[in-house]
Design a protein around this motif. Structure first.
Motif, short mmCIF file in Angstrom:
data_model
loop_
_atom_site.label_atom_id
_atom_site.label_comp_id
_atom_site.label_asym_id
_atom_site.label_seq_id
_atom_site.Cartn_x
_atom_site.Cartn_y
_atom_site.Cartn_z
N CYS A 227 1.04 18.55 28.43
CA CYS A 227 1.47 19.90 28.82
C CYS A 227 2.18 19.82 30.17
O CYS A 227 1.71 19.17 31.09
CB CYS A 227 0.26 20.84 28.90
SG CYS A 227 0.71 22.48 29.49
N CYS A 230 1.31 22.90 34.21
CA CYS A 230 0.85 22.80 35.60
C CYS A 230 0.56 21.34 35.91
O CYS A 230 0.70 20.46 35.06
CB CYS A 230 -0.34 23.72 35.89
SG CYS A 230 -1.95 23.08 35.41
N CYS A 234 -2.57 18.37 31.05
CA CYS A 234 -3.51 18.30 29.92
C CYS A 234 -2.86 17.63 28.72
O CYS A 234 -1.68 17.82 28.44
CB CYS A 234 -3.95 19.70 29.53
SG CYS A 234 -4.94 20.50 30.79
N CYS A 267 -5.75 25.36 28.74
CA CYS A 267 -5.73 26.81 29.03
C CYS A 267 -4.77 27.50 28.07
O CYS A 267 -3.90 26.87 27.47
CB CYS A 267 -5.34 27.06 30.49
SG CYS A 267 -3.57 26.96 30.80
S1 SF4 Z 1 -4.29 23.65 32.71
FE1 SF4 Z 1 -3.05 24.76 31.23
S2 SF4 Z 1 -0.98 24.80 32.08
FE2 SF4 Z 1 -2.14 23.25 33.20
S3 SF4 Z 1 -1.60 21.35 32.15
FE3 SF4 Z 1 -3.54 22.15 31.27
S4 SF4 Z 1 -2.90 23.36 29.50
FE4 SF4 Z 1 -1.08 23.03 30.75
#
Ligand code: SF4
Ligand code: SF4
Ligand code: FES
Length: 520
Positions: A227, A230, A234, A267
């Motif tokens: 992902c 952020c 993840c 998230c």
């Molecule tokens: S916390 Fe949410 S936005 Fe951040 S990398 Fe993990 S899934 Fe993606």
């Protein structure tokens, strides 16, 4: 390295990891013990009884595997007649009031009830009375649609809200066949990780409003991704499909287990960020308001670069390490300044101390490792002295208002390599489409200094180039990903034994020296 022990399953010796319960220990060597309520992230609840097994050591005839630690020499029975009988009986109990929704259920193809029925039951119904009817298609909040009739009361959703998010929205009310999962009146599910409930639900009782009925899961192709929402990085599975005559499209992101990074969950914001991969994309090159083919746009870029005495470059903090190093080499070759200024990617106070970070960029750590300056004042000074800004997908609209940007770019032309057609593309003299994160391969360093790689998941009909390739086309000395990766080894000695596509699945933890940007 975890200790190993040997035990017997149906009389056959297997070697398993010590310290695990039977479901996980034996499951890791490919032997399934059917279960609904146990989940490694939530622990055992012991409510479904689907996991009952026999142990030949004088214990009661049946024990729940989810609550039984694997022990050396243990003799586990899975295929005895009395075990088969109990699996049958539990399945029958689960299915007594279950509607035959499978053809219209969104979980079909990944439903544990379906799978276990085929593996352990396959009996016709003996019901002679009407099934109990409960609520269907109920809005449980956060885009979760609940079907009470399909629920097997495993309580995973309840435990997730209590143990993981600690928001406690759900409970099981009533007894017997009137039991159902409910939220407290007027307080539906409300947390930033809610969609994990859909993944945890072993049947189609909790479904996602976002995904429902868009695809049958057996049509989806799966690829591993990281992902980019952020700085946590993840691990996700990118599920995509190309319908006839259409572009390859992503239909959902699902969490992918990485105990070092995100565990079992992601998230909701990151999960929904797949929409951005599909939509609002810059798909054709433009020079001013004119559409150009890629080759002409590139030629125009090279012309602008060759006639500009002072060039400023800026790149996105979402760029992979390979892209960053390619752009850095290009800037050095052209004598251009290079900035990673990206304050607008930081959303102060949004992080929650669990997965979600304030920093909404995927590779800010990479900027530091490569020594790319991110200071705002330095960027503005460099920009003020340059005739040309070459912007590698840095969304400056996050850091400046439109009037501020127009003022900053008043005497400076902008070449923009962009994955999306947002307000910035309209201000560019030349705009070139580039790949989004799911469309190329690379590596990133997350907020915990774990270096992870991701690979191309989606292939568009006309594949856009990644920034590393574009930098090479604009003259970067690092022409291939292999050359970019070997340049990275100069900064990260931890890479010396690896090739671009052979990084460990769980990522590489950088040494303190590397993380504090001391070059090897
Ligand atoms: S916390 Fe949410 S936005 Fe951040 S990398 Fe993990 S899934 Fe993606
Ligand atoms: S809704 Fe799903 S996760 Fe929740 S108790 Fe029912 S079956 Fe289990
Ligand atoms: S998984 Fe063991 S009782 Fe449910």
């Amino acid at each position: 390295m975890a200790d190993k022990i040997k035990l017997f399953v149906n009389g056959v010796e297997v070697e398993v990891e010590a310290g695990k319960n039977l479901i996980d220990a034996i499951g890791a060597v490919g032997i399934e013990i059917p279960h609904f309520c146990y989940h490694p992230a939530l622990g055992s609840d012991g409510n479904c009884r689907m996991c009952l097994v026999g142990i030949e050591d004088g214990r009661p005839p049946l024990v729940p595997a989810c609550k039984t630690p694997a022990q050396a020499g243990m003799k586990v029975l899975l295929d005895a007649a009395h075990i088969k009988k109990i699996q049958h009986d539990v399945m029958e109990l689960e299915l007594i009031n279950h509607p035959i929704d499978c053809p219209i259920c969104d979980q079909a193809g990944e439903c544990k009830l379906q799978d276990f029925y085929m593996s352990y039951d396959k009996q016709p119904s003996r019901m002679t009375v009407a099934q109990v009817k409960k609520g269907k298609k109920l809005d449980y909040g956060c885009g979760i649609v609940h079907d009470q009739e399909r629920c097997v009361l495993c309580a995973r959703c309840v435990r997730f809200c209590r143990q993981i998010t600690k928001t406690g929205e759900l409970g099981i009310v009533n007894r017997s066949d009137a039991a159902q999962v409910e939220f407290f009146p007027g307080r539906p599910i409300n947390n930033r990780y809610a969609q994990n409930i859909v993944d945890l639900c072993p049947v189609g009782a909790m479904t996602s409003a976002d995904f429902r009925f868009k695809q049958r899961v057996w049509f989806l192709k799966r690829a591993k991704g990281i992902c980019h929402g952020c700085a946590k990085g993840c691990n996700i599975t990118i599920e995509h499909n190309r319908e006839k005559y259409q572009e390859d499209r992503i239909y959902r992101f699902l969490p992918r287990l990485n105990p070092q990074v995100n565990g079992y969950f992601i998230c909701d914001k990151g999960r929904y960020s797949y929409h951005k991969e599909n939509e609002g994309r810059l798909t054709v090159a433009r020079q001013g308001s004119q559409v150009r083919n890629q080759a002409d746009a590139l030629a125009a870029c090279n012309q602008e670069i060759s006639r500009s005495p002072k060039i400023a470059m800026i790149l996105s903090p979402n760029c992979s390490l390979e892209e960053m190093v390619a752009v850095k080499s290009l800037a050095e070759k052209l004598g251009a300044t290079l900035s990673g200024f990206s304050d607008g990617y930081i959303s102060a106070g949004d992080g929650d101390g669990y997965l979600i970070q304030d920093d909404k960029s995927a590779n800010r750590a990479g900027l530091g490792i490569l020594g790319i300056n991110s200071n705002r004042a330095v960027f503005e000074k460099d920009l003020g002295e340059a005739q040309l800004l070459v912007n590698f997908n840095n969304d400056l609209t996050r850091s400046y208002t439109e009037p501020e940007l127009r003022a900053l770019l008043k005497d400076t032309k902008m070449i923009l390599a962009a994955s999306h057609d947002d307000g910035l593309a309209a201000m560019a003299a030349i705009a070139i489409p580039i790949a989004a994160a799911s469309e190329y391969s690379g590596s990133l360093v997350n907020c915990d200094n774990i270096l992870q790689s991701f690979t191309k998941a989606v292939s568009k009909n006309h594949d856009p180039v990644d920034i590393g390739t574009l930098a090479a086309q604009l003259g970067s000395p690092l022409q291939t990903r292999a050359e970019q990766f070997s340049e990275l080894r100069k900064y990260l000695s931890v890479l010396k034994n690896f090739e671009a596509d052979t990084l460990p699945a769980e990522g590489l933890k950088l040494t303190d020296n590397e993380a504090t940007h001391v070059t090897a």
